[in-house]
Design an enzyme around this catalytic site. Structure first.
Site, PDB file in Angstrom:
ATOM      1  CE  LYS A  63      17.241   5.400  -9.385  1.00  0.00           C
ATOM      2  NZ  LYS A  63      18.122   5.329  -8.232  1.00  0.00           N
ATOM      3  CD  GLU A 147      12.242   4.870 -14.889  1.00  0.00           C
ATOM      4  OE1 GLU A 147      11.576   4.805 -13.842  1.00  0.00           O
ATOM      5  OE2 GLU A 147      13.020   5.802 -15.150  1.00  0.00           O
ATOM      6  CG  ASN A 182      23.132   9.552 -16.211  1.00  0.00           C
ATOM      7  OD1 ASN A 182      22.408  10.237 -16.931  1.00  0.00           O
ATOM      8  ND2 ASN A 182      23.610   8.383 -16.593  1.00  0.00           N
ATOM      9  CD  GLU A 222      17.198  13.745  -7.754  1.00  0.00           C
ATOM     10  OE1 GLU A 222      17.386  13.081  -8.794  1.00  0.00           O
ATOM     11  OE2 GLU A 222      18.097  14.040  -6.962  1.00  0.00           O
ATOM     12  CD  GLU A 235      17.256   9.273  -7.696  1.00  0.00           C
ATOM     13  OE1 GLU A 235      17.387   8.052  -7.536  1.00  0.00           O
ATOM     14  OE2 GLU A 235      18.213  10.049  -7.846  1.00  0.00           O
ATOM     15  CG  ASN A 237      18.028  11.641  -3.710  1.00  0.00           C
ATOM     16  OD1 ASN A 237      18.758  10.663  -3.742  1.00  0.00           O
ATOM     17  ND2 ASN A 237      17.762  12.357  -4.792  1.00  0.00           N
ATOM     18  CG  PHE A 295      32.288  16.510 -20.317  1.00  0.00           C
ATOM     19  CD1 PHE A 295      32.634  17.722 -20.881  1.00  0.00           C
ATOM     20  CD2 PHE A 295      31.595  15.597 -21.086  1.00  0.00           C
ATOM     21  CE1 PHE A 295      32.295  18.028 -22.191  1.00  0.00           C
ATOM     22  CE2 PHE A 295      31.246  15.885 -22.400  1.00  0.00           C
ATOM     23  CZ  PHE A 295      31.597  17.106 -22.951  1.00  0.00           C
TER      24      PHE A 295
END
Length: 573
Positions: A63, A147, A182, A222, A235, A237, A295
């Site tokens: 990253k 970030e 996430n 993304e 990022e 992929n 969740f």
């Protein structure tokens, strides 16, 4: 070895037919062989890797490096610290300089692992600890970056396709904003939010990044998109993503076939102007998870019964399991990708609702109830979503479908009819209202279709016994009911009920996993909210806290042990 490459364009029709026979295998191979550079197959061995070259994988897999490359390629990036964060003290200093909130993330990360949001110094220190541990566990690399956290964004990604001849295309976008921890849960293509100009700007930046890294194959760039349609690189992929089928649905391209052609050396067959948006596609990630716990905390077990809803039109299911498969604590708990397609969004969502009702999964807890509630929620239907959708809509956690008065009467009518196993139409009276129920019950089938006053429902009877206890999956949610005769109901008040366990004085594991750390010992005084231990499941670390202040009476676990769901970990006096 899969020898499925067409060696001439004349063979392409036969190639396409043969390709679909091995597509599930190829998808698995592409996931398995996301090589690190030191492990890449060598051209000298006569093997061509179906995917980008090692330079692109290395550059975009890091990253920190990928963000620097994105800046050089004039791609919008999130403000933040581009170096490696050394320790928790430096993390706090950097977070203060950037300004809270911040996102702490693993440099080599992905899939939501090694990511934490911090709103103050304490959360930054805790986030640094957990993110570095998760990163080391998941990727063998504990480097972190920090970030600026963009609050309430949408997560929208661009599918790219590039060949070895400097040609690259963007294949429209996928909206992936419905997430927990996430990690994506529901995706759709296209997005309800983007206008043609924003779509084109994002696509052009995605292609610019792909060309900057000399990318060849299918990949995904993304972005986070704010309420004013400002977008920022997140990022890239360097692989085929879980949600690629919805792009295939709206463009008509077979991305795996295109990846194989690119690997063989063929140039792309399409121009940017040839890429359409036809219809709408939705994907739900079906997980072996308990959606009533944060969740979706992992569930393990054996799939004792499994039946995909392939009899529903315009449904595709990509899965790597079958009836009898085991779901363990060591791998991602995804069962399948459920995809539906329609001429418009309303049709795609209606088919998804039907597909979820017809999906049979027994032996593990699954998240179909949550998926179904998301796609019918007014905010989702309106397209008013963000990455905070789940906590915003369910601030107290997911509780299942909330029955309307009519739906409650329907459920009671169904349960009553099922209890007597009536094989003909009958009138059932519920709260003074008469409902006409029609169904020929087949108790050997996991699915039952029933019509109530003209309304069709697909239900699943999960269990029933002679005492009148019935468990029914209705509108996605499992309801437990007890049907009694009038006499039995009158006598039931004399039957003692089991006392409810006091959960404030004990800590049980909410999921199966491995104990990473235990922070207390017998005799310690703890405060409400204090960390007691850390459990790792599916490479995600979960901090378990005390429900009240008190003194530790006993500790029943230690670091390195494997625990099951519900196992007693710690007792308080």
């Amino acid at each position: 070895t899969l020898r499925v490459l067409a060696h001439t364009e004349k063979e392409s029709s036969n190639f396409h037919q043969r390709f679909f026979l091995c597509k599930p295998i190829m998808n698995s191979c592409l996931r398995m062989f996301n090589f690190k550079p030191s492990l890449s197959p060598q051209a000298s061995e006569g093997v061509t890797f179906i995917g980008p070259d090692t330079h692109a994988i290395q550059a975009m897999g890091d990253k920190i490096e990928s963000k620097l490359l994105a800046k050089n390629a004039k791609v919008n990036t999130i403000p933040g610290f581009d170096g490696v964060v050394k320790d928790a003290d430096e993390a706090v200093r950097i977070a203060r300089e950037i300004g809270y909130p911040v996102m702490i993330k693993a440099s080599a990360g992905g899939g939501g692992k090694g990511m934490r949001i911090a709103w103050d110094d304490e959360e930054t220190r805790e986030g640094f600890r957990f993110s570095s541990q998760e990163a080391a566990s998941s990727f063998g690399d504990d480097r972190l970056l920090i970030e600026k956290f963009i609050d309430n964004p949408r997560h929208i990604e661009i599918q790219v396709l590039a060949d070895k001849h400097d040609n690259a295309l963007w294949l429209n976008e996928r909206e992936c904003s419905i997430q927990r921890r996430n990690q994506k849960v529901v995706e759709e293509a296209p997005s309800t939010f983007l206008d043609p100009d924003t779509r084109r700007a994002m696509g052009e930046q995605a292609v610019a990044l792909a060309k900057a890294v000399k990318y060849s194959s299918a990949g995904t760039v993304e972005f986070l998109v704010d309420s004013k349609k400002n977008f920022y690189f997140l990022e890239m992929n360097t692989r085929l993503q879980v949600e690629h089928p919805i792009t295939e649905c709206i463009t008509g391209l077979d991305l795996v076939q295109e990846m194989i052609r690119v690997a063989k050396g063929y140039p792309l067959r399409h121009k940017q102007a040839d890429i359409p948006i036809n219809g709408w596609a939705v994907e739900c990630r079906v997980y072996a998870e308990d959606p009533y716990k944060s969740f979706g905390l992992p569930s393990i077990g054996r799939l004792s019964q499994y039946q995909e809803p392939l009899h529903v039109s315009n449904v595709r299911v990509d899965s790597g399991i079958q009836e009898g498969s085991d779901i363990s604590i060591y791998y991602d708990p995804m069962i399948s990708k459920l995809i539906t397609y329609g001429s418009d969004r309303a049709e795609a969502l209606q088919r998804m609702e039907e597909a979820l009702d017809n999906y049979v999964i027994r032996g593990v807890t699954h998240n179909i109830a949550l998926l179904r509630e998301v796609i019918i929620h007014p905010r989702f239907v309106q397209g008013n979503i963000s990455t905070k959708f789940l906590p915003d809509v369910y601030p107290d956690g997911f509780k299942g479908h909330k029955l309307t008065d009519l739906e409650k009467r329907e459920l009671l009518a169904i349960a009553t009819s099922l209890y007597v196993s009536c094989l003909v139409s009958q009138q059932v009276e519920v709260d003074g209202m008469k409902l006409n129920v029609t169904n020929e019950w087949n108790l050997a089938s996991p699915l039952s279709s029933v019509t109530i006053d003209g309304t069709h429902r697909t239900i699943q009877c999960l269990s029933r016994d002679a005492a009148g206890n019935i468990s029914i999956q209705f509108l996605g949610t499992v309801y437990k009911l007890r049907i009694l005769t009038k006499l039995a109901a009158e006598l039931s008040k004399y039957m003692p009920e089991k006392a409810v366990e006091d959960t404030t004085s004990i800590l049980r594991s909410p999921m199966p996993g491995a104990v990473v750390a235990v922070s207390v010992k017998p005799g310690d005084l703890v405060s409400e909210g204090q960390e007691i231990c850390v459990i790792e499941a599916m490479k995600m670390q979960n901090s378990l806290i005390a429900a009240k202040s008190g003194k530790v009476k006993a500790v029943h676990c230690k670091a390195g042990e494997t625990v099951g769901e519900g196992d007693l970990l710690v007792e308080l006096e």
